[in-house]
Design a protein around this motif. Structure first.
Motif, PDB file in Angstrom:
ATOM      1  N   PRO A   1      -1.277  20.736  25.687  1.00 52.01           N
ATOM      2  CA  PRO A   1      -1.720  22.132  25.761  1.00 52.01           C
ATOM      3  C   PRO A   1      -2.652  22.404  26.940  1.00 52.01           C
ATOM      4  O   PRO A   1      -2.511  23.433  27.612  1.00 52.01           O
ATOM      5  CB  PRO A   1      -2.441  22.373  24.430  1.00 52.01           C
ATOM      6  CG  PRO A   1      -2.260  21.174  23.610  1.00 52.01           C
ATOM      7  CD  PRO A   1      -1.533  20.143  24.370  1.00 52.01           C
TER       8      PRO A   1
ATOM      9  N   GLN B   1       4.335  21.749  21.065  1.00 53.29           N
ATOM     10  CA  GLN B   1       3.365  22.271  20.101  1.00 53.29           C
ATOM     11  C   GLN B   1       3.976  22.933  18.866  1.00 53.29           C
ATOM     12  O   GLN B   1       3.316  23.001  17.835  1.00 53.29           O
ATOM     13  CB  GLN B   1       2.395  23.233  20.793  1.00 53.29           C
ATOM     14  CG  GLN B   1       1.598  22.610  21.938  1.00 53.29           C
ATOM     15  CD  GLN B   1       0.907  21.320  21.540  1.00 53.29           C
ATOM     16  OE1 GLN B   1       1.273  20.249  22.017  1.00 53.29           O
ATOM     17  NE2 GLN B   1      -0.067  21.396  20.661  1.00 53.29           N
TER      18      GLN B   1
ATOM     19  N   GLU C   1       3.938  20.587  16.089  1.00 50.92           N
ATOM     20  CA  GLU C   1       2.565  20.364  15.621  1.00 50.92           C
ATOM     21  C   GLU C   1       2.237  21.299  14.454  1.00 50.92           C
ATOM     22  O   GLU C   1       1.560  20.927  13.509  1.00 50.92           O
ATOM     23  CB  GLU C   1       1.617  20.611  16.801  1.00 50.92           C
ATOM     24  CG  GLU C   1       0.155  20.330  16.526  1.00 50.92           C
ATOM     25  CD  GLU C   1      -0.116  18.858  16.330  1.00 50.92           C
ATOM     26  OE1 GLU C   1       0.576  18.041  16.952  1.00 50.92           O
ATOM     27  OE2 GLU C   1      -1.024  18.535  15.530  1.00 50.92           O
TER      28      GLU C   1
END
Lengths: 320, 339
Positions: free
Chosen positions: A69, A118, A121
């Motif tokens: 990120p 992500q 995630e």
């Protein structure tokens, strides 16, 4: 760990209890019931959203969770910083980058990496560790979980897409003089922000939907990457064929194939939507012209598939 | 000890709160049919009262299905259920606010600390941030996790993970805990610790508990009440004592001459059943003891052991478990796997 938690941890440790024998087991402090406020469904949903938004950027997690990120965010911001320097150094103080496309190829590649890394995630971890029954055994309803995850990932994508735009804006207005010049910049920024929100909605919902089909992180990441990359490659290829094989230079207008090929991929649909709504900067696909509404429709269809699919997915997901 | 006698310790700011009154769970003709298979629950009607209740049955008997319907995680095919006075079909959110659930299977993320995880689950139970932190610390302490709670869950032993699962069920200060096979995967020592913990929560915390288990010995060890189900049907619902005191037997062991003793007892009108090293005698009161004492004294035998035993729960699952019928298996001890 917060200071209060640390202090409490120390106070409750066996050695600090005055037992002194190091094996003291504190069982006799008694049970304290909770008589305080209990938050409702909305507040729990917001707490889950906030928790998920933090995890989208690896906050409160290890260093490893922050690598992708942070790097993707920095890369996306870099052109805005370069622009600020260029505007300051050049004589005419002209902005170098368009608000509505930013730097198209960079944005697509970097967002693709961000989504693939992500989105799992947020959704795959809970599938992997079978945590969902714990959520569904709490006051929230089933639909609250995908809605919270989607809101969080939408906000995460929005941060990725629009902080660079705001940096671009600030870097430019710092150098222009006069209220009208600032107003011109601001008016140019607004469509860029709206398009950024459209990007964030489509990418977040489709990314989460694809990721939510596997609890295995590698599969989820691969699935998201393949979906976005394959559709984009295919759309670019067909557009290219449409432009070159049907002689757009001679006729002055791209062929139907070139104008329709972009409907395959979310990225090109967003670009078609932009051009249909009046964007003039050169983008990934030729201007759809009269086929513009098809891009508007495709945008809505992608949104419907992403959001509707995610909600259906969590209706079905097993706790039995 | 039953939960009716439990005194709930009141913390600062906590008003007095007695044990739950009235009926905890009420299921009425509850039926659950999964697509294209037999009934997981079949017209189950049962009432669960406050205290620690064992929900016992073989694997696949419908225990987990019942728990999930009570939580509103599954919809019953037909029938109704109420938990703490709330209808599970219409008032699921209220039930889930008042109920803590510990699933049978692993449900913990490996890469967060127990403190973080239980705090987050507290937030998800509707606690404000500060309260969630405090109650997470309390819950983890109650289940016996101290310094370890700042370590990632992935590094925990099975026993510690089971404790975290219990802590996350406890964090929202529930009135009822639904524990699905809480001793799953634990070694005998860990099993006993977990059972002690459950018994303590039921007795001292004033929280009603339903423990689902396929191990009868566990239920007998910690529960006040028993609900036995088999193939989705109610087999029996009663207090543990009434179930296990249906009939009592006396085990007598002598050094040698067991057969001689059996003959002597038969002469005195006592039927016996030979067991590995001793004799089982149906207990009919004081006179049975007297008769055995006299018989042994007359024969001049050294008495090794004389012990009163209850019939065990596992007989519930035996067709021949007619009260009074004396089966050698009646004295099998320990946790028996019915599955």
């Amino acid at each position: 760990m917060s200071a209060s938690a640390a202090a409490e941890g120390a106070a409750m440790s066996p050695t600090a209890n005055g037992n002194g024998n190091g094996t003291g087991v504190i069982h006799d402090i008694g049970y304290r019931s909770y008589e305080g406020q209990r938050l409702g469904r909305g507040a729990i949903g917001r707490a889950l959203t906030w928790h998920s938004l933090r995890s989208a950027f690896g906050l409160r997690r290890g260093v490893k969770a922050k690598i992708i990120p942070v790097i993707t965010f920095v890369i996306l911001c870099a052109p805005a910083v370069v622009n600020a320097a260029a505007v300051a150094l050049s004589g005419n103080h002209v902005r170098q980058i368009s608000y509505d496309t930013y730097v198209p190829s960079l944005r697509i590649v970097v967002m693709l990496v961000f989504l693939a890394a992500q989105a799992p995630e947020l959704v795959s971890r809970d599938l992997r560790s079978h945590t969902l029954p714990l959520y569904f055994a709490r006051p929230i309803r089933r639909i609250d979980y995908p809605v919270a995850k989607l809101t969080a990932f939408f906000l995460a994508c929005l941060i990725m897409l629009e902080i660079p735009l705001l940096l671009l804006y600030l870097g430019t207005v710092a150098q222009v003089h006069g209220g009208s010049a600032v107003w011109t910049e601001t008016r140019a920024l607004i469509p860029g922000l709206l398009l950024g929100a459209a990007w964030a909605l489509v990418l977040a919902s489709l990314g989460l939907l694809v990721a939510s089909f596997s609890g295995k992180r590698a599969f989820a990441t691969g699935g998201v990457a393949v979906f976005f990359f394959l559709t984009f490659t295919l759309a670019s290829l067909l557009t290219h064929i449409g432009l070159n094989s049907f002689g757009h230079a001679a006729l002055g207008a791209p062929s139907a194939l070139a104008r329709l090929a972009g409907l395959i991929s979310p990225f090109t649909v967003l670009d078609g939507l932009r051009q249909w709504l009046g964007g003039t900067t050169v983008g990934q696909i030729p201007n759809p012209g009269s086929l513009g509404p098809a891009y508007g429709l495709a945008f809505l269809v992608f949104l419907l598939i992403g959001i509707g699919g995610l909600i259906l997915r969590y209706r079905k997901v097993g706790v039995a | 000890m039953t939960a009716q006698h439990a005194v709930r310790a009141n913390g600062p700011g906590g008003g007095p709160r007695g044990p739950a009154r009235g009926v905890v769970i009420e299921a009425n003709a509850l039926t659950k049919r999964y697509q294209g298979s037999v009934n997981a629950l079949d017209q189950l009607t049962v009432v669960v009262e406050p205290g620690v209740t064992g929900l016992v049955g073989a694997n696949g008997a419908g225990k987990s299905t019942l728990i999930k319907i009570l939580l509103g995680l599954l919809e019953p095919t037909s029938g109704t259920a109420a938990v703490l006075g709330h209808d599970s079909a219409t008032d699921g959110a209220q039930i889930r606010t008042l109920t803590g659930y510990m699933p049978e299977h692993d449900c913990l993320p490996p890469d967060v600390t127990a403190t973080e995880f239980v705090t987050h689950m507290g937030r998800m139970s509707g606690l404000p941030p500060t309260a969630a932190k405090e109650r997470a610390a309390d819950s983890l302490r109650h289940v016996g996790l101290y310094e370890e709670r700042y370590r990632q869950i992935g590094t925990y032993s099975t026993g510690m993970k089971q404790r975290v699962k219990l802590a996350q069920a406890l964090v929202g200060d529930p009135r009822l805990l639904l524990l699905d096979e809480p001793t799953n995967g634990l070694d005998p020592a860990g099993r006993n610790q977990m059972l002690d913990l459950v018994a303590r929560i039921g007795a001292e915390f004033g929280i009603s508990i339903v423990v689902a288990s396929h191990l009868l010995g566990e239920i007998e060890q910690i529960c006040d009440h028993l609900v036995a189900i088999d193939s989705g049907r109610l087999l029996r619902a009663d207090t543990i004592s009434s179930v296990t005191q249906v009939s009592e037997v006396l085990l007598v062991e002598v050094e040698e001459g067991t057969e001689l003793l059996a003959a002597e007892l038969a002469r005195r009108g006592l039927a016996t059943v030979a067991q590995q090293r001793g004799l089982l005698i149906q207990l009919a009161g004081e006179q049975t003891y007297d008769a055995v004492r006299d018989a042994i004294a007359d024969l001049g035998m050294p008495l090794n052991r004389m012990e009163q035993r209850r019939h065990r729960l596992e007989e519930l699952f035996r067709d021949e478990a007619v009260p009074g019928a004396l089966e050698p298996a009646a004295t099998r001890t320990g946790a028996a796997d019915v599955g």
